[in-house]
Design an enzyme around this catalytic site. Structure first.
Site, PDB file in Angstrom:
ATOM      1  N   CYS A 136       7.067   4.237  -0.338  1.00  0.00           N
ATOM      2  CA  CYS A 136       6.584   5.478   0.259  1.00  0.00           C
ATOM      3  C   CYS A 136       5.608   6.114  -0.729  1.00  0.00           C
ATOM      4  O   CYS A 136       5.990   6.386  -1.875  1.00  0.00           O
ATOM      5  CB  CYS A 136       7.787   6.402   0.493  1.00  0.00           C
ATOM      6  SG  CYS A 136       7.352   8.044   1.081  1.00  0.00           S
ATOM      7  N   ASN A 137       4.384   6.314  -0.289  1.00  0.00           N
ATOM      8  CA  ASN A 137       3.380   6.920  -1.177  1.00  0.00           C
ATOM      9  C   ASN A 137       3.779   8.346  -1.543  1.00  0.00           C
ATOM     10  O   ASN A 137       3.596   8.789  -2.678  1.00  0.00           O
ATOM     11  CB  ASN A 137       2.019   6.960  -0.493  1.00  0.00           C
ATOM     12  CG  ASN A 137       1.461   5.573  -0.264  1.00  0.00           C
ATOM     13  OD1 ASN A 137       0.672   5.079  -1.045  1.00  0.00           O
ATOM     14  ND2 ASN A 137       1.875   4.927   0.809  1.00  0.00           N
TER      15      ASN A 137
HETATM   16  N1  DGL Z   1       5.800   6.490   4.526  1.00  0.00           N
HETATM   17  C1  DGL Z   1       5.515   7.611   3.730  1.00  0.00           C
HETATM   18  C2  DGL Z   1       4.327   7.412   2.827  1.00  0.00           C
HETATM   19  O1  DGL Z   1       4.021   6.291   2.474  1.00  0.00           O
HETATM   20  C3  DGL Z   1       5.645   9.007   4.185  1.00  0.00           C
HETATM   21  C4  DGL Z   1       5.487   9.426   5.571  1.00  0.00           C
HETATM   22  C5  DGL Z   1       6.163  10.771   5.786  1.00  0.00           C
HETATM   23  O2  DGL Z   1       7.400  10.777   5.802  1.00  0.00           O
HETATM   24  O3  DGL Z   1       5.471  11.775   5.907  1.00  0.00           O
HETATM   25  O4  DGL Z   1       3.720   8.360   2.405  1.00  0.00           O
END
Ligand code: DGL
EC number: 5.1.1.3
Length: 278
Positions: A79-80
């Protein structure tokens, strides 16, 4: 400890706010088919991108600690948003190797001919110091057009990555980038990997899409080797447990659907509760 049927194999623990990290799991599975995996989709608390920095750190820590309690030998923050806000904290508190993800700014600059690059990421990732530093490091070579992807994660979580709402949001977010000369788009959330078919359908080859799942899988392989943690080759597929904090079956169903090619035949999505930040 929950019974996740991992047949005593020390797993690699992977987490995301929801379904996004499955794109990373799929790449890890291809690169390291003999590694057992536990994945948590924190769908009950998605989207992280609209939450405070403190909330994102607290959830990340709770999930990472839970995975270590289940015996995870290494962690992947797929997750970024969680990586940019929490990885330093996790590395300070936990003794296992931790691999994060970050938007592919450098490969995008290298791939772009027009040197105008769109960056689609969550609001929380866009405001993070880490992303601002990455943009500044490459800002001489390129112009970046940053766009928060409000509303996209909610659609993906409901299994509607290919639906009409997504199509309208993508038109609204990406058309101004293309009109401004962008030829490359950084998919700065792991969730957005699931939007690739919808983006391609609308924009064809006008936008080159940059996501980093294969590079992360490569990094996981290197880290496991380096720490002497790589699993020995095994006959057959390594076990995998998919867990979701979503209380409702409505949210678990999209996870099961996306995961159906990854799950072993007897696999299912296990509902779990991981406290913290409530
Ligand atoms: N999948 C997540 C990312 O890579 C976050 C998405 C979210 O929950 O807003 O940032």
């Amino acid at each position: 400890m929950q019974d996740l049927s991992l047949r005593d194999a020390a797993p690699v623990g992977v987490f995301d706010s929801g379904l996004g990290g499955l794109s990373v799991v799929s790449a890890i599975r291809r690169r390291l088919p003999h590694e057992a995996l536990i994945y948590i989709a924190d769908s009950r608390y998605a989207p992280y991108g609209e939450k405070t920095d403190t909330f994102i750190r607290a959830r990340s820590l709770a999930l990472a600690e839970w995975l270590v309690q289940q015996g995870a030998k290494a962690l992947v923050v797929a997750c970024n948003t969680a990586t940019t806000h929490a990885i330093a904290d996790l590395r300070e508190r936990l003794a296992v190797p931790i691999i994060g993800v970050e938007p592919g700014i450098k490969p995008a600059v290298q791939a772009s001919a027009s040197k105008v690059v769109g960056v689609l990421a969550t609001a929380a990732t866009l405001r993070s110091d880490k992303l601002q530093q990455l943009l500044a490091a490459h800002g001489q070579a390129c112009r970046f057009i940053c766009q928060p992807g409000h509303g996209l994660v909610e659609q993906i979580e409901q299994g509607a990555a290919d639906g009409a709402v997504v199509d309208t949001l993508l038109a609204q977010y990406l058309t101004p980038m293309v009109d401004a000369g962008a030829d490359t788009l950084v998919l700065g959330s792991t969730h957005y990997a699931w939007l690739m078919p919808a983006i391609r359908r609308r924009f064809g080859d006008r936008l080159r899409l940059i996501e980093t799942a294969a590079a992360i899988a490569q990094r996981v392989a290197q880290q496991l080797e380096q720490h002497g943690l790589a699993a020995p080759p095994r006959a057959g597929e390594a076990p995998m447990a998919l867990c979701s904090t979503a209380l409702s079956e409505d949210l678990r169903t999209p996870l099961a659907r996306l995961a159906q090619d990854m799950l072993p035949p007897e696999g299912r999505v296990v509902g779990i509760e991981v406290g913290g930040a409530d």
